[in-house]
Design a protein around this motif. Sequence first.
Motif, short mmCIF file in Angstrom:
data_model
loop_
_atom_site.label_atom_id
_atom_site.label_comp_id
_atom_site.label_asym_id
_atom_site.label_seq_id
_atom_site.Cartn_x
_atom_site.Cartn_y
_atom_site.Cartn_z
N ASP A 25 0.82 -1.21 0.00
CA ASP A 25 0.00 0.00 0.00
C ASP A 25 0.85 1.26 0.00
O ASP A 25 0.43 2.32 -0.50
CB ASP A 25 -0.90 0.04 1.25
CG ASP A 25 -1.73 -1.21 1.41
OD1 ASP A 25 -2.47 -1.55 0.48
OD2 ASP A 25 -1.65 -1.86 2.49
N LEU A 26 2.04 1.16 0.58
CA LEU A 26 2.85 2.34 0.89
C LEU A 26 4.32 2.02 0.72
O LEU A 26 4.77 0.93 1.07
CB LEU A 26 2.58 2.76 2.35
CG LEU A 26 3.49 3.80 3.00
CD1 LEU A 26 3.28 5.17 2.40
CD2 LEU A 26 3.23 3.84 4.51
N ASN A 41 17.44 6.12 -5.02
CA ASN A 41 17.51 5.26 -6.19
C ASN A 41 16.42 5.68 -7.16
O ASN A 41 15.24 5.59 -6.83
CB ASN A 41 17.33 3.80 -5.78
CG ASN A 41 17.53 2.83 -6.94
OD1 ASN A 41 17.31 3.17 -8.09
ND2 ASN A 41 17.93 1.61 -6.62
N PRO A 42 16.76 6.14 -8.38
CA PRO A 42 15.73 6.61 -9.30
C PRO A 42 14.74 5.53 -9.70
O PRO A 42 13.62 5.84 -10.14
CB PRO A 42 16.55 7.11 -10.52
CG PRO A 42 17.88 6.44 -10.39
CD PRO A 42 18.12 6.26 -8.93
N ASP A 43 15.11 4.25 -9.55
CA ASP A 43 14.19 3.17 -9.90
C ASP A 43 12.98 3.12 -8.96
O ASP A 43 11.93 2.58 -9.33
CB ASP A 43 14.91 1.81 -9.83
CG ASP A 43 15.99 1.68 -10.89
OD1 ASP A 43 15.91 2.39 -11.91
OD2 ASP A 43 16.92 0.87 -10.70
N LEU A 47 9.03 2.17 -9.61
CA LEU A 47 8.45 1.06 -8.85
C LEU A 47 7.21 1.49 -8.07
O LEU A 47 6.25 0.73 -7.93
CB LEU A 47 9.51 0.51 -7.88
CG LEU A 47 9.23 -0.82 -7.18
CD1 LEU A 47 9.29 -1.96 -8.19
CD2 LEU A 47 10.26 -1.04 -6.07
N GLY A 48 7.23 2.74 -7.60
CA GLY A 48 6.19 3.20 -6.69
C GLY A 48 5.06 3.97 -7.32
O GLY A 48 4.32 4.68 -6.61
N ALA A 52 1.18 5.16 -2.19
CA ALA A 52 1.42 6.23 -1.23
C ALA A 52 2.92 6.26 -0.91
O ALA A 52 3.57 5.21 -0.88
CB ALA A 52 0.60 6.00 0.03
N ARG A 53 3.45 7.47 -0.64
CA ARG A 53 4.90 7.60 -0.48
C ARG A 53 5.24 8.44 0.75
O ARG A 53 4.66 9.49 0.99
CB ARG A 53 5.51 8.29 -1.71
CG ARG A 53 5.27 7.59 -3.03
CD ARG A 53 6.05 6.30 -3.15
NE ARG A 53 7.48 6.53 -3.07
CZ ARG A 53 8.23 6.89 -4.12
NH1 ARG A 53 7.67 7.06 -5.31
NH2 ARG A 53 9.52 7.07 -3.99
#
Length: 283
Positions: A25-26, A41-43, A47-48, A52-53
């Motif tokens: 979820d987060l 990490n730009p990946d 990925l996200g 939610a971040r």
Amino acid sequence: MNIQWYPGHMTKAKRAMKEDIKLIDLIIELVDARVPLSSRNPDIDDLGVNKARIVLLNKSDLADERFNKAWTEYFEAQGFHVLKVNSKSGSGLKQINGIVQEACKEKIERDRRRGILNRPVRAMVVGIPNVGKSTFINSFAGKACTKTGNKPGVTKGNQWIRLNKSLELLDTPGILWPRFEDQKVGVKLAMIGSINDQILNKDELAIELIRFLNRDYPNVLLNRYGIEVDNEFKILEEVAKARSCLAKGGEFDLIKASNLLIDDFRNGKLGRMTLEFPKKTEK
């Protein structure tokens, strides 16, 4: 300096994260507060997507407080929930549960409408090597859930930790990206200990650190070692002299002096300092 480090286990770890993201979820992303951009990490942004971040400015006690505030504002402007923390001391960790609830309020409300009550938020904890993920989880949980170490690569596989009824964490290995396009990024990551020291020329790294100190924190070398000369190589000799770093025959041991200087920076003995700055507050 030309620094590249991407051991094979990181490719495997990245594949596992791509599989596990479907369960998440987060994303809780730890960055080093001294190099908040270089330690991202730009990946992770790819990925996200649609998750939610939260960004945690970890090791904020080692960073210049002026720029902790500036970086918090920078990431908030990017749409992240942001908190500065010190995982070792536990500073800031009490606020995380509230931020998790705020970041995931749409998911929690959606579950409530569906009649799903008390399903925990599942959060993936991510970050580059040696940024403090495992220390964060252990401090947050109040017990030793994961292995920790002051070197990159301690966590080798994904591990679920149930903290309470409302939150589960997935610890992941620290992963970099295959190539640093900007070598300044590699140098900064080497300075904070996110690159395997065994592949580094520590005397070259020490010279890079001295150049940074002379430019942005010019009184540090005087205050710590009593050094007033300007030449980087002479400064390293003066560090060796001040700390009795001598080789056989009484010559200065510059490798030992380099390690001492870098360790003093990493451990905060040179004072609180930040290696990079948001553009609007750049020195």
